[in-house]
Design a protein around this motif. Structure first.
Motif, PDB file in Angstrom:
ATOM      1  N   VAL A  12      -9.720  75.134 -21.712  1.00  0.00           N
ATOM      2  CA  VAL A  12     -10.146  74.456 -22.731  1.00  0.00           C
ATOM      3  C   VAL A  12     -11.582  74.185 -21.923  1.00  0.00           C
ATOM      4  CG1 VAL A  12      -9.982  71.642 -21.180  1.00  0.00           C
ATOM      5  CG2 VAL A  12      -7.831  73.615 -21.487  1.00  0.00           C
ATOM      6  N   CYS A  13     -11.642  74.566 -20.931  1.00  0.00           N
ATOM      7  CA  CYS A  13     -13.446  74.632 -20.672  1.00  0.00           C
ATOM      8  C   CYS A  13     -14.425  75.233 -21.576  1.00  0.00           C
ATOM      9  CB  CYS A  13     -13.714  74.765 -18.907  1.00  0.00           C
ATOM     10  SG  CYS A  13     -12.448  73.592 -17.968  1.00  0.00           S
ATOM     11  N   VAL A  14     -13.833  76.299 -21.792  1.00  0.00           N
ATOM     12  CA  VAL A  14     -14.301  76.665 -22.661  1.00  0.00           C
ATOM     13  C   VAL A  14     -14.922  76.455 -24.245  1.00  0.00           C
ATOM     14  CG1 VAL A  14     -13.971  79.354 -24.434  1.00  0.00           C
ATOM     15  CG2 VAL A  14     -14.102  79.380 -22.334  1.00  0.00           C
ATOM     16  N   LEU A 241     -16.894  73.571 -12.352  1.00  0.00           N
ATOM     17  CA  LEU A 241     -15.651  73.955 -11.352  1.00  0.00           C
ATOM     18  C   LEU A 241     -14.664  72.365 -11.745  1.00  0.00           C
ATOM     19  CD1 LEU A 241     -14.454  74.708  -8.916  1.00  0.00           C
ATOM     20  CD2 LEU A 241     -15.835  72.919  -7.653  1.00  0.00           C
ATOM     21  N   ASP A 242     -13.134  73.050 -11.880  1.00  0.00           N
ATOM     22  CA  ASP A 242     -12.163  72.206 -12.707  1.00  0.00           C
ATOM     23  C   ASP A 242     -11.307  72.071 -11.580  1.00  0.00           C
ATOM     24  OD1 ASP A 242     -13.037  72.462 -14.653  1.00  0.00           O
ATOM     25  OD2 ASP A 242     -12.248  73.920 -15.894  1.00  0.00           O
ATOM     26  N   ILE A 243     -10.611  71.157 -11.447  1.00  0.00           N
ATOM     27  CA  ILE A 243     -10.299  70.310  -9.791  1.00  0.00           C
ATOM     28  C   ILE A 243      -9.290  69.813 -10.211  1.00  0.00           C
ATOM     29  CG2 ILE A 243     -10.460  69.545  -7.400  1.00  0.00           C
ATOM     30  CD1 ILE A 243     -13.471  68.943  -7.535  1.00  0.00           C
ATOM     31  N   LEU A 324     -10.533  67.106 -12.947  1.00  0.00           N
ATOM     32  CA  LEU A 324     -11.892  67.011 -12.848  1.00  0.00           C
ATOM     33  C   LEU A 324     -12.710  68.461 -13.589  1.00  0.00           C
ATOM     34  CD1 LEU A 324     -13.945  64.677 -12.840  1.00  0.00           C
ATOM     35  CD2 LEU A 324     -14.326  65.769 -10.678  1.00  0.00           C
ATOM     36  N   HIS A 325     -13.913  68.046 -14.654  1.00  0.00           N
ATOM     37  CA  HIS A 325     -14.763  69.122 -15.110  1.00  0.00           C
ATOM     38  C   HIS A 325     -15.803  68.433 -14.346  1.00  0.00           C
ATOM     39  CE1 HIS A 325     -16.409  71.949 -17.125  1.00  0.00           C
ATOM     40  NE2 HIS A 325     -17.108  70.965 -17.435  1.00  0.00           N
ATOM     41  N   PHE A 326     -16.324  68.972 -13.268  1.00  0.00           N
ATOM     42  CA  PHE A 326     -17.504  68.886 -12.349  1.00  0.00           C
ATOM     43  C   PHE A 326     -18.738  70.152 -12.754  1.00  0.00           C
ATOM     44  CE2 PHE A 326     -19.584  68.974  -8.451  1.00  0.00           C
ATOM     45  CZ  PHE A 326     -20.054  67.281  -8.518  1.00  0.00           C
TER      46      PHE A 326
HETATM   47 ZN   LIG Z   1     -13.612  72.661 -17.500  1.00  0.00          ZN
END
Ligand SMILES: [Zn+2]
Length: 343
Positions: A12-14, A241-243, A324-326
């Protein structure tokens, strides 16, 4: 759940990272890229067709060369036959004269009677005519063969020319395709650079006006949550950072500062950026819709709730991908948040 979820969130984050920047600019650039790609496809199709044409021409040329060879050997045979025939005729004529076989005009008149004369005359003429006809026939064959040979040679020359031109065209096409590929690469690079610059501008601009944060950072998810992906994963493309946490879990400002951007849409989904002064900013992404509590320009204090955890933008993974993507950015460049926050 651990690994599976971690990988999913990383994916997802990519995708989030790749959709950063000005949407209008990216859209424009993407359109141009699509145009170039389709142009390249068309050219490649054309090149394939030409390749086929060249192959067909080469086949034709081969056939013609074969025919020419056959014709040449036929001609050689005809010439030889002609030579033999002519020799034969000459010999015959010579022997006729020497052996008094051919009746000269005087002897024809010496014939004993008219019947004898006619017989001798007819025989001689018939024989001569037959020989003459054979020679003429051979001459004709020779001429036809020669004409055919010349025609084939001309045709071959013409085909050589066409082949040469087609190959030239093909070379040009290939060059064009290569250039297009290069253009597309350059465009992609430019796009990436532009996106980066755009990002820098929007993120860095407000810094000067921002009151400095405390320099002490607090954990941005109320109740802690679960770390599902860290900075630098996915070949370095994961910038935060994914929380993971349940929907609408409070998202807290990591430090005091001023809200510099509230946005929605794109890979980040609903997103808040807070400037803390000194070129430091924090980003909070995938916020749940309707939970944002702050506005751009608003001052926030450390630990203040600014929104709730959501799954907007490009998220996948277990339990709806709520997380949360921080990010922590220094002068617009994402750095490892673990240096600033800990649980
Ligand atoms: Zn992320």
């Amino acid at each position: 759940m651990g690994n599976k979820r971690l990988v999913a969130v990383a994916v997802v984050c990519v995708s989030v990272m790749s959709t950063l920047g000005s949407p209008v600019l990216a859209e424009k650039s993407k359109n141009e890229q699509t145009k170039l790609e389709s142009e390249k496809k068309t050219l490649e199709e054309e090149a394939r067709k030409q390749d086929q044409e060249v192959q067909q021409l080469e086949q034709k040329l081969d056939d013609h060369y074969k025919q020419m060879t056959e014709q040449a050997s036929l001609l050689a045979g005809t010439e030889y036959k002609l030579e033999l025939q002519e020799k034969k005729v000459k010999n015959l004529l010579r022997s006729m004269y020497t052996e008094n076989y051919l009746y000269p005009l005087t002897q024809l008149f010496d014939a004993n009677n008219l019947n004898d004369f006619i017989e001798r005359y007819d025989f001689t003429m018939f024989f001569l005519n037959e020989q003459q006809r054979a020679v003429e026939e051979l001459k004709e064959t020779k001429q036809v063969a020669q004409e055919k040979k010349k025609k084939l040679a001309d045709l071959g020359e013409k085909q050589d020319q066409v082949l040469k031109e087609t190959q030239q065209k093909q070379d040009e096409l290939e060059k064009k395709i290569a250039q297009l590929g290069k253009d597309i690469r350059t465009l992609k690079e430019t796009e990436d650079q532009t996106e980066l610059n755009e990002q820098d501008r929007t993120l860095i601009a407000p810094h000067d006006k921002v009151a400095k944060g405390s320099g002490q950072y607090t954990w941005p998810v109320g109740g802690g949550g679960t770390i599902t992906d860290t900075f630098g994963t996915r070949g370095g493309s994961h910038k935060g950072l994914d929380i993971a946490a349940p929907p609408k879990t409070p998202i807290l400002a990591a430090d005091s500062g001023v809200v510099s951007m509230v946005s929605s849409g794109g890979g980040y989904g609903n997103c808040i950026i807070i400037s803390h002064g000194g070129g430091i900013q924090t980003r909070y992404a995938h916020i749940s819709s309707g939970t944002i509590l702050v506005k751009p320009g608003q001052s926030v204090s450390r630990g203040q709730q600014i929104a709730g955890v959501g799954n907007t933008g490009n998220v996948r993974g277990a339990r709806g991908g709520y997380h949360l993507h921080f990010e922590v950015m220094i002068n617009g460049v994402a750095t490892n948040p673990s240096r600033y926050i800990s649980r």
